[in-house]
Design a protein around this motif. Structure first.
Motif, PDB file in Angstrom:
ATOM      1  N   GLY A 106       0.579  -0.960  -0.300  1.00 33.85           N
ATOM      2  CA  GLY A 106       0.229  -0.317   0.105  1.00 33.85           C
ATOM      3  C   GLY A 106       0.916   1.647  -0.304  1.00 33.85           C
ATOM      4  N   VAL A 107       1.997   1.373   0.720  1.00 35.90           N
ATOM      5  CA  VAL A 107       3.074   2.448   0.899  1.00 35.90           C
ATOM      6  C   VAL A 107       3.633   2.599  -0.242  1.00 35.90           C
ATOM      7  CG1 VAL A 107       4.731   3.133   1.978  1.00 35.90           C
ATOM      8  CG2 VAL A 107       2.663   2.410   3.191  1.00 35.90           C
ATOM      9  N   ILE A 108       4.430   1.887  -0.541  1.00 37.58           N
ATOM     10  CA  ILE A 108       5.465   1.091  -1.874  1.00 37.58           C
ATOM     11  C   ILE A 108       3.938   2.104  -3.239  1.00 37.58           C
ATOM     12  CG2 ILE A 108       6.348   0.547  -3.492  1.00 37.58           C
ATOM     13  CD1 ILE A 108       7.752  -1.514  -0.918  1.00 37.58           C
ATOM     14  N   ALA A 109       3.273   1.683  -3.462  1.00 38.95           N
ATOM     15  CA  ALA A 109       2.201   1.799  -4.694  1.00 38.95           C
ATOM     16  C   ALA A 109       1.505   3.282  -4.545  1.00 38.95           C
ATOM     17  CB  ALA A 109       1.313   0.840  -4.807  1.00 38.95           C
ATOM     18  N   THR A 110       1.009   3.205  -3.309  1.00 42.56           N
ATOM     19  CA  THR A 110       0.720   4.672  -3.193  1.00 42.56           C
ATOM     20  C   THR A 110       1.984   5.829  -3.514  1.00 42.56           C
ATOM     21  OG1 THR A 110      -0.710   4.208  -1.906  1.00 42.56           O
ATOM     22  CG2 THR A 110      -0.790   6.886  -1.440  1.00 42.56           C
ATOM     23  N   ARG A 111       2.876   5.636  -3.266  1.00 39.76           N
ATOM     24  CA  ARG A 111       4.329   6.968  -3.418  1.00 39.76           C
ATOM     25  C   ARG A 111       4.652   6.706  -4.615  1.00 39.76           C
ATOM     26  NH1 ARG A 111       6.538   7.730   1.996  1.00 39.76           N
ATOM     27  NH2 ARG A 111       5.356   8.576   3.254  1.00 39.76           N
ATOM     28  N   ALA A 112       5.354   5.654  -4.765  1.00 41.18           N
ATOM     29  CA  ALA A 112       4.977   5.625  -6.586  1.00 41.18           C
ATOM     30  C   ALA A 112       4.419   6.462  -7.846  1.00 41.18           C
ATOM     31  CB  ALA A 112       6.288   3.971  -6.973  1.00 41.18           C
ATOM     32  N   GLY A 113       3.086   6.247  -7.350  1.00 44.79           N
ATOM     33  CA  GLY A 113       1.366   6.336  -7.547  1.00 44.79           C
ATOM     34  C   GLY A 113       1.895   5.726  -9.169  1.00 44.79           C
ATOM     35  N   TRP A 114       1.670   3.858  -8.619  1.00 47.45           N
ATOM     36  CA  TRP A 114       0.981   3.046  -9.112  1.00 47.45           C
ATOM     37  C   TRP A 114      -0.203   2.646  -9.250  1.00 47.45           C
ATOM     38  CZ3 TRP A 114       5.811  -0.913  -7.473  1.00 47.45           C
ATOM     39  CH2 TRP A 114       7.036  -0.112  -7.793  1.00 47.45           C
ATOM     40  N   THR A 115      -0.859   3.053  -8.593  1.00 46.80           N
ATOM     41  CA  THR A 115      -2.815   3.184  -8.106  1.00 46.80           C
ATOM     42  C   THR A 115      -3.711   3.164  -9.659  1.00 46.80           C
ATOM     43  OG1 THR A 115      -2.203   2.641  -6.294  1.00 46.80           O
ATOM     44  CG2 THR A 115      -4.243   3.608  -6.259  1.00 46.80           C
ATOM     45  N   SER A 116      -4.282   2.463  -9.500  1.00 45.12           N
ATOM     46  CA  SER A 116      -5.430   2.549 -10.594  1.00 45.12           C
ATOM     47  C   SER A 116      -4.674   3.390 -12.595  1.00 45.12           C
ATOM     48  CB  SER A 116      -5.924   3.796 -10.381  1.00 45.12           C
ATOM     49  OG  SER A 116      -7.085   2.812  -9.231  1.00 45.12           O
ATOM     50  N   ARG A 117      -2.970   3.100 -12.131  1.00 45.12           N
ATOM     51  CA  ARG A 117      -2.894   3.242 -13.527  1.00 45.12           C
ATOM     52  C   ARG A 117      -2.699   2.187 -14.570  1.00 45.12           C
ATOM     53  NH1 ARG A 117       2.808   6.124 -13.328  1.00 45.12           N
ATOM     54  NH2 ARG A 117       2.672   6.099 -15.254  1.00 45.12           N
ATOM     55  N   PRO A 118      -4.019   2.192 -15.943  1.00 45.91           N
ATOM     56  CA  PRO A 118      -3.857   0.781 -16.180  1.00 45.91           C
ATOM     57  C   PRO A 118      -2.451   0.813 -17.141  1.00 45.91           C
ATOM     58  CG  PRO A 118      -4.758   2.992 -17.091  1.00 45.91           C
ATOM     59  CD  PRO A 118      -4.731   3.049 -16.042  1.00 45.91           C
ATOM     60  N   VAL A 119      -2.270  -0.311 -17.638  1.00 51.27           N
ATOM     61  CA  VAL A 119      -0.999  -0.859 -18.410  1.00 51.27           C
ATOM     62  C   VAL A 119      -1.706  -2.095 -19.543  1.00 51.27           C
ATOM     63  CG1 VAL A 119       0.704  -0.896 -16.527  1.00 51.27           C
ATOM     64  CG2 VAL A 119      -0.267  -2.896 -16.774  1.00 51.27           C
TER      65      VAL A 119
END
Length: 311
Positions: A106-119
């Protein structure tokens, strides 16, 4: 109705694959006598790592899946240190690992801005005219590389566990670590290897969830699949082929839910969300009722090994 059945069967392998990979990983770990309740955490680490590679490096799904497996294997060394070297209770250690992974991802993905970004993620393998065969084409020949690799992987794991020296040592450590130690097998090293290898497969399952299925990262996206995989291993009686069959069962249930909603059948939302877990409870009850006194559970499962000093 016919199109509904074809569409449902064509999607079952995709939904079943995470369960199959996670169950295979748990079987390898538990064959060495280590109870692995941290599957949910390894799924999350694998899912986040896979998305991180796609967003940070580029559209390389196979690299993302590899990193997902390696990330879970790396985290598993922490668990191995706790339960093998420090001999922490394996139930407590597994639960602690799940909580650690939930917070960490939760912390790493939020800080890195990876949440809810489609690939773009993983795509199907073009098989030409085979994919165009009516009925059989969508069901058998329109899948991604990992789906096609699943049956050979199950066969490989079954062969290694039953027919190789590595598998023999693994089972010896899981059934009688003291006797294995007396025979010259390095129990701690074997358990470390089983934990790392098994967790890598669970991490690969997590990577497939984000890279091959959802193609996005959201916090807690494993959705309890790790706990279902734990029950699936018991259902399979620690046998890889039975685990594949159980994975198809749970995958079929999960694939059926969106298909039913798509044709306009109104069902209570919370009842729909409960369906996989109700199926898990039903399977566990069925197992208890069919106990015949024979069990393939490793006899030293969950038991810490303390090597005696020799003079």
């Amino acid at each position: 109705m016919f199109d509904f059945l074809v569409n449902w069967l064509a999607n079952v392998p995709t939904f079943a694959l995470p369960y199959a990979l996670a169950a295979l990983g748990l079987i390898i770990t538990e064959k060495a006598g280590v109870l692995s309740l941290g599957a949910e955490g390894f799924l999350l680490i694998g899912a986040m790592s896979g998305i991180g590679v796609l967003l940070g490096v580029g559209d390389y799904p196979l690299l993302a899946l590899t990193v997902a497996a390696l990330a879970a294997a790396a985290l598993s060394l922490v668990y191995a240190l706790l339960v093998v070297t420090l001999r922490v209770n394996q139930v407590i250690g597994g639960l602690a690992l799940v909580f650690l992974a939930q917070g960490m991802t939760g912390v790493i993905a939020t800080r890195a801005g990876w949440t809810s970004r489609p690939v773009d993620g993983l795509h199907t393998v073009p098989l030409g005219s085979l994919a165009d065969i009516p009925v059989l084409g969508p069901i058998l020949f329109q899948h991604d590389p990992l789906v096609f690799a699943t049956v050979p992987l199950v066969a490989l794991v079954a062969h290694v566990l039953d027919r190789t020296m590595f598998g023999l040592r693994l089972r010896a450590v899981g059934d009688g670590p003291d006797a294995a130690d007396a025979a010259g097998i390095r129990v701690a090293l074997t358990r470390y290897g089983a934990i790392a290898l098994g967790s890598a497969l669970v991490g690969l399952a997590g990577g497939y969830l984000s890279v091959g299925v959802a193609k996005i990262w959201v916090e807690g996206m494993s959705g309890g699949r790790g706990w279902i995989a734990v029950a699936l291993v018991i259902f399979a009686r620690w046998q890889p082929w039975r685990a594949l069959g159980g994975a198809l069962l749970f995958g079929g249930i999960e694939a059926l839910i969106p298909r039913i909603a798509a044709i306009g059948v109104a069902l209570p939302q919370y009842l729909v969300l409960m369906t996989p877990y109700l199926a898990t409870l039903a399977v566990m009850i069925w197992i208890c009722l069919r106990q015949d006194g024979r069990s393939l559970e490793p006899r030293a499962l969950g038991v810490a090994h303390l090597r005696e000093e020799r003079r």
